[in-house]
Scaffold this motif. Structure first.
Motif: not given
Lengths: 198, 633
Positions: A34, A37-38, A139, A143
């Motif tokens: 998480y 990806r950010l 997200h 995701y």
């Protein structure tokens, strides 16, 4: 599964390190993914993952069990990420344009063919260019696979707001794809609504 | 798979970034746990003081204290009277009629709301989604719609052809339309104004109005069409939920009497002791109470509250209890079987405004100005300095320039007035159409100085729109579909104009500035595009004004003192003016600045032609349901 997590939480709150380790192993990869990806870099994501779990252990007594442990965990991770953005405005390095492409290549994927890979790449990059509110719901919901209710709890907003943002996201992404598929010679900024760009 | 599903699938299949192998080890090392002391709630400490098992004795003691003790003090009454009020916002989107409209109804299960719109359509609204469905056209909206007991049908009164006034009700049909299929069936022809439909579907209650204007509350057996007259007045009759009884209200010697009658007429009781006016009694779904709005005069103002009177079998029990205070703004619709009492709240703003006008061009020369709050009927004094406003029981005279109240005049002899009053050219009298205390319709002359009332023309039906001739010798008025003039000296009326087409109406007469003719609106259907004028001997008729734009409506108009312009209000926020020389009508004023839902009506030219008076109303409503408000046993 839920009862297992509950008993692990109870164990961790009674200073049972084995229980805490087990919780960690269940969730650390998701939290890292998480945050990765950010974040702009792997190092930042690792730091934030560490900070997240430190906060988890120190505030475990504050977890009353009213929500799922994973929701609570994501909320901490989300807040940790937001705090770091505030503290280090601009210091988070931008991810390279190739990052998603490398990520797709390294991971087995259900995407069947080259065209679908291209579409996926286009979408992930478009998501990165969404405004922050919309990006967070993508997200968490898509995701990370959180439900709309869980997403709303993590972000501290109403479920209806999450639904609205998701609808907006789909609309924006659809516009983006249509534009790409028509091979229009458009600039990177395509106005789709008042005050909004993709 | 559509595009959105494809996008969602792609997003859900987003690849997971590679997690560094060393991360989990580092995270493991970070685990620092502190033992959290088990927190026991105060409740647990009470029930299990030793920290082991819960003590049964303590549980029993807690039940005794928390449940039995309050029960012994009557706490159930408080619990039962936990009133629930919910809004039905979806209904606001429908153009239901304004004013005292009480014809709509909530379905027995509370899931639908049915009503007739200002366009004469029967509309059903889903109360949760707001979805609207038009079920029928050509409905009367001045009458109720009633759901069948099972909620499958709605009864309503249908117009025949394009008739639109309640005067044509004798030739209307009572229909039942299926909510599911939209199929209609005729319940009866020549229906009264519908009030209620019995739960077994065999009987209806309504109000019938004879050609002479006499009103009676009736019960009709739909099988054999047998009609029983309950009262000779508007009485709001309602069936009890089991259809064994019915209630209605009558007035005797200024006292409201609540009547309870068995269907077969074998028993009949009255409640006569309510100290005020009773209106709209409604039955609770279980038939144990009749609630009504009770209006009483207080020391400083009128009080309107919701009252409930207990019913057992065919008897009233005890005295009415006030259940909801101050319901002045509430218009009650019906009480559905699911226990929800549907009502509308809202407010009405506005009053009488004046608008300065250039008498030469007929155009507004300034913004509208509010003269007074409230009021609906007014007329100018012949010198243009005062405006007389009718308020219940008398006149209020205000300065036309400042709006300052000059005096009040009590008019004890008049019970009700109809639109369109007129001040005599010599300033001594005001003529109005209405009903006196003995319920006689007529044209009345009221002395401005004393308030004395004189019946000039006794009538069998109501009249409207009185206008004095410039010489003060004649009064013109409209009655039913025709125009009459009456000589003030002898009081003998004479019809001067009557439409040849049976569907047409001549309305709103207005004396020409030269006194030689009377102008009036020629209505074909609800709209009016033509103003005609007939000489007072009735021999010659000519067209004064004709509108090409059929959306404009000259139904309510006033002729300028110099005869060059006609001002009219089509029922919107716009005030229009039409030259009488055949020129194009033009917008005199737009009052939309005064509010979103504002509309103007009844414009009247001042005697000097330098201003018009106009009524302005702004109404906004909200729809609500209320549950569980009755007193407990």
């Amino acid at each position: 599964m839920d009862s297992r997590i509950k008993s692990l939480c109870k164990g961790a709150s009674r200073a049972d390190k084995n229980a805490a380790c087990e919780l960690l192993e269940i969730y650390y990869a998701d939290i890292y993914s998480y945050l990765r990806r950010l974040c702009g870099s792997a190092a930042d994501a690792e730091d934030l993952t560490q900070q997240t779990f430190l906060k988890v252990w120190s505030s475990l007594d504050g977890f009353a069990g009213r929500s799922k442990f994973s929701t609570w965990l994501y909320k901490i991770a989300h807040n940790t990420y937001i705090d770091s953005r505030r503290e280090n405005t601009g210091s988070n390095r931008d991810r390279s344009d190739q990052w998603w492409a490398e990520c797709i290549d390294k991971n087995p994927s259900p995407l069947a063919n080259v065209a679908e890979h291209q579409l996926a790449l286009l979408l992930y990059e478009a998501v990165d260019r969404l405004d922050e509110d919309k990006r967070h719901v993508v997200h968490l919901h898509y995701y990370q696979g959180l439900s709309i209710r869980e997403t709303s709890k993590v972000l501290g907003i109403a479920s209806s707001t999450v639904k609205y943002r998701l609808r907006e996201v789909l609309r924006i992404l659809k516009t983006k794809i249509v534009v790409e598929e028509n091979e229009l010679n458009v600039s990177r900024i395509i106005p789709v609504a008042k005050g909004e760009t993709i | 798979m559509n595009m959105e599903e494809k996008i969602e699938q792609c997003l859900m299949a987003a690849p997971k970034p590679h997690v560094p192998d060393s991360l989990v080890d580092r995270l493991r090392k970070d685990i620092i746990l502190k033992e959290i002391q088990a927190r026991e709630s105060a409740l647990r400490r009470f029930f299990a003081p030793s920290g082991e098992r819960i003590s049964r004795w303590r549980v029993a003691a807690a039940i005794a204290v928390m449940v039995l003790l309050p029960l012994s003090y009557g706490a159930t009454k408080l619990i039962k009277r936990f009133i629930t009020i919910s809004q039905l916002p979806a209904i606001n989107k429908v153009d239901l009629p304004w004013g005292a409209y009480e014809g709509a109804a909530l379905s027995p299960d509370g899931k639908h709301f049915a009503g007739t719109t200002t366009n004469f359509e029967l509309v059903v609204i889903d109360t949760s989604t707001g979805q609207q469905r038009k079920l029928a056209n050509n409905c009367f909206w001045s009458t109720h719609v009633v759901w069948s007991a099972d909620g499958s049908e709605i009864a309503y009164v249908s117009r025949r052809g394009d008739k639109y006034t309640s005067l044509d009700l004798q030739s209307s049909s009572l229909l039942a339309i299926s909510l599911k299929t939209g199929k209609t069936r005729v319940l009866m022809e020549d229906s009264p104004l519908l009030e209620d439909w019995s739960s077994d579907g065999r009987l209806i209650l309504g109000e019938r109005r004879s050609k002479e204007g006499v009103v009676s509350a009736v019960m009709v057996n739909l099988e054999n069409k047998e009609e029983t007259v309950l009262a000779q007045e508007w009485a709001s009759p309602r069936f009890s939920p089991n259809a064994g009884c019915l209630s209605y209200v009558t007035k005797e010697a200024n006292r409201s009497i609540l009547q309870l009658r068995s269907i077969d007429g074998t028993s009949h009781v009255q409640y006569t002791d309510f100290p005020g006016d009773i209106s709209r009694p409604l039955w609770s779904p279980d038939g144990t109470y009749v609630v009504f709005t009770g209006t009483q005069m207080g020391t400083d103002r009128q009080h309107k509250d919701l009252w409930a009177l207990r019913v057992e079998g065919d008897r009233f029990i005890g005295a009415p209890l006030p259940v909801i205070p101050d319901v002045e703004q509430m218009q009650f619709f019906n009480w559905s079987q699911n226990g929800q009492l549907a009502y509308r709240t809202g407010f009405q703003l506005g009053g009488i405004f004046t608008l300065p006008v250039d008498s030469r061009t007929g155009k507004a020369s300034g913004p509208p100005r509010q003269l007074m709050l409230g009021g609906n009927q007014c007329c100018w004094s012949p010198d243009g300095k005062q405006i007389a406003l009718w308020k219940k029981g008398g006149f209020v005279f205000v300065s036309a320039s400042t709006g300052a109240k000059m005096r009040e005049l009590s008019v004890a002899g008049i019970r009700d007035t109809k639109p369109g009053m007129s001040w005599s050219p010599d300033g001594r009298l005001i003529a109005c159409a209405g009903m006196d205390k003995q319920k006689r319709w007529g044209v009345y002359l009221i002395t401005v100085e004393t308030g004395a009332v004189k019946l000039l023309v006794p009538l069998e039906e109501e009249a409207n729109s009185l206008t004095w001739s410039p010489d003060g010798k004649t009064i013109a008025y409209g009655q039913k579909r025709s125009v009459y003039v009456v000589n003030v000296e002898d009081g003998k009326p004479r019809q001067i104009a009557s439409p040849t087409e049976t569907e047409d109406i001549f309305n709103r007469p207005f004396f020409a500035p030269d006194g030689g003719s009377v102008a009036y609106a020629h209505l074909r259907g609800p709209n009016c595009d033509t103003v005609l004028a007939t000489t007072i001997d009735g021999k010659e008729t000519r067209e004064i004004c004709h509108l090409k734009d059929t959306k404009l409506n000259m139904r309510v108009f006033s002729w300028s003192p110099d005869g060059r312009h006609i001002v009219f209000t089509p029922g919107s926020e716009k005030i229009w003016c039409a030259p009488t020389d055949g020129g194009e009508p033009f917008l005199m004023a737009d009052i939309s600045d005064l509010g979103e839902t504002v509309w103007a009506w009844g414009a009247e030219w001042s005697p000097k032609g330098d201003a018009i008076s106009v009524g302005v109303a702004r109404e906004e409503y909200q729809y609500w349901v209320m549950e569980n408000f009755l007193p407990t046993e």
